[in-house]
Enzyme design. Structure first.
Site, PDB file in Angstrom:
ATOM      1  N   LYS A  15       5.936  -5.583 -10.144  1.00  3.43           N
ATOM      2  CA  LYS A  15       6.490  -6.401  -9.061  1.00  3.43           C
ATOM      3  C   LYS A  15       5.594  -6.217  -7.839  1.00  3.43           C
ATOM      4  CE  LYS A  15       8.840  -6.001  -5.506  1.00  3.43           C
ATOM      5  NZ  LYS A  15       8.189  -6.927  -4.575  1.00  3.43           N
ATOM      6  N   GLY A  37       4.255   2.265  -0.857  1.00  2.14           N
ATOM      7  CA  GLY A  37       4.744   1.530   0.313  1.00  2.14           C
ATOM      8  C   GLY A  37       5.129   2.516   1.399  1.00  2.14           C
ATOM      9  N   SER A  38       6.074   2.101   2.237  1.00  3.71           N
ATOM     10  CA  SER A  38       6.423   2.952   3.383  1.00  3.71           C
ATOM     11  C   SER A  38       7.268   4.154   2.954  1.00  3.71           C
ATOM     12  CB  SER A  38       7.203   2.128   4.410  1.00  3.71           C
ATOM     13  OG  SER A  38       8.494   1.866   3.903  1.00  3.71           O
ATOM     14  N   VAL A  56      11.130   3.191   2.754  1.00  2.00           N
ATOM     15  CA  VAL A  56      11.562   2.564   1.499  1.00  2.00           C
ATOM     16  C   VAL A  56      11.413   3.564   0.344  1.00  2.00           C
ATOM     17  CG1 VAL A  56      11.117   0.680  -0.138  1.00  2.00           C
ATOM     18  CG2 VAL A  56      10.985   0.253   2.320  1.00  2.00           C
ATOM     19  N   GLU A 102       4.071   6.938  -3.414  1.00  2.00           N
ATOM     20  CA  GLU A 102       2.830   7.021  -2.637  1.00  2.00           C
ATOM     21  C   GLU A 102       3.108   6.313  -1.318  1.00  2.00           C
ATOM     22  OE1 GLU A 102      -0.027   8.566  -1.716  1.00  2.00           O
ATOM     23  OE2 GLU A 102       0.230   8.801  -3.870  1.00  2.00           O
ATOM     24  N   CYS A 156      -3.202   2.941   3.905  1.00  2.00           N
ATOM     25  CA  CYS A 156      -2.426   4.183   4.118  1.00  2.00           C
ATOM     26  C   CYS A 156      -3.358   5.311   4.520  1.00  2.00           C
ATOM     27  CB  CYS A 156      -1.560   4.562   2.938  1.00  2.00           C
ATOM     28  SG  CYS A 156      -1.973   3.846   1.389  1.00  2.00           S
ATOM     29  N   GLU A 191       3.387   5.865  11.750  1.00  2.00           N
ATOM     30  CA  GLU A 191       2.393   5.023  11.074  1.00  2.00           C
ATOM     31  C   GLU A 191       2.474   3.604  11.638  1.00  2.00           C
ATOM     32  OE1 GLU A 191       2.875   4.071   6.842  1.00  2.00           O
ATOM     33  OE2 GLU A 191       0.733   4.488   6.617  1.00  2.00           O
TER      34      GLU A 191
END
Ligand code: UN1
Length: 512
Positions: free
Chosen positions: A189, A242-243, A246, A264, A298, A399
C-alpha cells in the site's frame, strides 16, 4: 526561470492515466464502488493520473489471495525466487529513465535523484537475488551424541507493506524484495501521493513471472486501507515507513493482534562540523544533506552543529550557497531543488518556520518563504531555509520534513556530541573532522543507527543496515542481511540419529 518554463512547455500534456489495483494477478479497478483520488504534479498542479481507493472488500480479496498464494510460494526454491528478482531487476534497468521521469512528475525531486531512487531499487533486487543462493542458517553440534542441530529461515506469511512518498521506489523495494526472497507474499500500500512509481515496480515483478496472488498492490489512505491491513487477521507482518506518530499506532495495533512489525520512522539528523574540518567538503555535505530531496528525507540534515571557531565562516558560505540554489521543476536539468510534495506539507513547514521565528526566537538567516510567483505559481515551492538557533528550540527538536535546517554553535567536541544526542530520534548522524581520535569517539558515542564520517547524513547503501534508535525505529533494520531478520522466522531443527530417546540437559549430566 525562463528556461524552466521553456522546458516545461516542451513536455507533452497527456490524458491522465486511469490506474488500478493489482489483486490476485489482475489489474482492475475496484468492483466495490470505491472512490478515486487524483495524482498531481507538485511542480505545476497538472493532473497525471486517477487511482481507485481500495474498499474493505478489496483489502479482504488481496489478503485472501495472498494467503492462498503463500502456501505455493513458500515452497518455490529460494534460488528460483531469486531468479525472478533478477529478471525484475533487468526490466527495471531497461525502464530506468521512463520510471525516473514518471517519479519526478509525481513526486517533484530532481531527475538525478529519481534516477538514484530507481537505481536503489535495482541494487536492492540484485542484492536479494544473490541471497537466493545464500539465505544462510547455522549448523552446529548437539550436546548429545548421534544428534545434529541447525537453524533455518522460515517465511513469516502475508506481509502488508505501507510505504511513503519520498522514496517512492527505493523504500518499497527494501521491503518487497527481501520479503519475497524469504518466501512471503506481500500486499503493497504505497502513499497516495506517488501511485505511479509503485505501479511501475509491481509491473516489473509481474512481467518477471511472480505467480498470481504473491504480490498485490492496493491504493488508498493510511487512515482507511492502512488501518484495515494492520488490523486484518489474515496479515502476519506489517512493515511501515512514515512518521513516528503513525508508526506508534501501527506498532500498538500489531502488538494487540500479534503481528510481527517493522517500523522505520522519523529523524532529526545532525551534521557536526569541527574546527579542524575540511570546510568546503563540510559545506558541500551540508547543502546536499539539508536541501537534497527538498529536505524531505528521514535522513535529511535538519541540524548543523558547528564549532564556534569556524561558525561565522561556515554559516556565511552556507547562506550564500543556499541562496544560489536553483529551485524549480525537477525535470529541468539545471534545477537543484524541486518542489515540496504537497500544499499540506508546505503549510506544515511554513508553520514550523513561524514557530522558529516567533516562539523559539531563532534567527532566520535565509529563506522562510513560500515561493509562489511566476514559474512557481502553480507548484508547491519553498525557499531553502536556514536558522541560527539552540538545541532546545522546537525547530531543533521536531521533524520538519522540508528544506529547513538549524545552525547550532558549540564550543567543543564533547558539546557537539551532547547536542547531536539531544534528540528523541536517532537515525543518522555525521561528523566532519580530520582527527582520528574524534572519529573513533564519534562512532562510539553518537546515538544513531547510521553514522557518517566526512560525509553527509544521507546516502545509505543497500547492503548495510538502514534504521535508527530511539523514536526512529523499533529495533529492526531494513536493507542488507538485517532485513532478512524481519522477513523470516528462525526455526531450530534437531535430528537425532541415535535410534534411542536422548534427553537434553538430563542425559548429558545425569550420570555424574
Ligand atoms: C530516507 O531518508 O527517507 O540514505 C531514505 C539515503 C537513501 C535513502 C533515504 N539511500 O539517503
Amino acid at each position: 526561470m525562463r528556461k524552466t518554463k521553456a522546458i516545461l512547455q516542451r513536455i507533452p500534456r497527456r490524458e491522465p492515466m486511469k490506474g488500478s489495483h493489482f489483486i490476485n494477478g489482475r489489474w482492475g479497478r475496484s468492483t466495490h464502488n470505491g472512490k478515486c483520488f487524483e495524482n498531481r504534479d507538485p511542480a505545476n498542479g497538472q493532473l497525471l493520473s486517477v487511482y481507485p481507493e481500495a474498499t474493505r472488500q478489496d483489502v479482504d480479496e488481496a489478503v485472501q489471495g495472498a494467503r492462498k498464494a503463500f502456501d505455493l510460494w513458500r515452497k518455490v526454491a529460494v534460488a528460483k525466487r531469486g531468479e525472478i528478482l533478477l529478471k525484475a531487476m533487468r526490466l527495471l534497468e531497461e525502464r530506468k529513465e521512463i520510471v525516473a521521469q514518471a517519479m519526478t512528475r509525481e513526486m517533484g525531486k530532481v531527475l538525478a535523484e529519481t534516477r538514484g531512487d530507481v537505481q536503489e531499487a535495482i541494487d536492492t533486487a540484485f542484492y536479494y537475488a544473490g541471497e537466493g543462493r545464500r539465505l544462510f542458517g547455522q549448523t552446529t553440534t548437539s550436546e548429545l551424541a548421534d544428534k545434529f542441530a541447525m537453524s533455518v529461515r522460515m517465511p513469516v506469511g502475508v506481509c502488508a507493506l505501507i510505504t511513503p512518498w519520498n522514496f517512492p521506489m527505493a523504500i518499497p523495494s527494501w521491503k518487497i524484495f527481501p520479503a519475497l526472497l524469504c518466501g512471503n507474499t506481500v500486499i503493497l500500500k504505497p502513499s497516495s501521493l506517488t501511485p505511479d512509481s509503485a505501479r511501475h515496480l509491481v509491473e516489473v515483478l509481474q512481467e518477471a513471472g511472480i505467480p498470481e496472488g504473491v504480490v498485490s498492490l492496493i491504493y488508498g489512505s493510511g487512515a482507511t486501507v492502512g488501518i484495515w491491513l494492520t488490523e486484518h487477521p489474515g496479515v502476519d507482518l506489517v512493515s511501515f515507513t512514515g512518521s513516528s506518530l503513525v508508526g506508534s499506532k501501527v506498532g500498538e495495533t500489531c502488538s494487540r493482534t500479534f503481528k510481527k512489525c517493522g517500523l522505520e520512522m522519523g529523524g532529526k539528523n545532525a551534521q557536526i562540523v569541527m574546527d579542524d574540518a575540511n570546510l568546503s567538503l563540510a559545506l558541500e555535505g551540508a547543502l546536499w544533506g539539508a536541501f537534497g530531496t527538498t529536505g524531505q528525507r528521514c535522513t535529511a540534515t535538519s541540524r548543523l552543529i558547528v564549532h564556534e571557531n569556524v561558525f561565522k565562516e561556515f554559516s556565511e558560505q552556507l547562506i550564500a550557497r543556499a541562496e544560489s540554489l536553483r529551485v524549480g521543476s525537477g525535470l529541468d536539468p539545471d534545477v537543484q531543488m524541486g518542489p515540496m510534495i504537497s500544499d499540506a506539507q508546505r503549510t506544515k513547514v511554513h508553520h514550523y518556520v513561524q514557530i522558529g521565528k516567533n516562539k523559539d526566537g531563532a534567527t532566520l538567516l535565509t529563506g522562510g518563504q513560500i515561493l509562489c510567483k511566476g514559474e512557481y505559481e502553480r507548484g508547491f515551492f519553498y525557499a531553502p531555509t536556514i536558522f541560527h538557533g539552540t538545541s532546545e528550540m522546537t525547530i531543533a527538536q521536531e521533524e520538519i520534513f522540508g528544506p529547513v535546517t538549524v545552525l547550532i554553535s558549540v564550543k567543543s567536541f564533547e558539546e557537539a556530541i551532547r547536542v547531536l544526542n539531544h534528540s528523541a530520534y536517532g537515525l543518522s548522524g555525521s561528523i566532519y573532522t580530520q582527527d582520528v581520535n574524534r572519529v573513533m569517539r564519534a562512532i562510539q558515542d553518537m546515538q544513531t543507527g547510521i553514522t557518517y564520517i566526512n560525509a553527509p547524513t544521507i546516502g545509505a547503501e543497500v547492503h548495510l543496515p538502514f534504521g535508527g534508535v530511539k523514536h526512529t525505529g523499533n529495533g529492526h533494520r531494513e536493507a542488507g542481511t538485517t532485513a532478512l531478520e524481519i522477513f523470516s522466522e528462525w526455526k531450530a531443527v534437531y535430528i537425532d540419529y541415535s535410534g534411542k530417546l536422548q534427553k537434553a540437559q538430563i542425559d548429558t549430566h545425569g550420570a555424574e
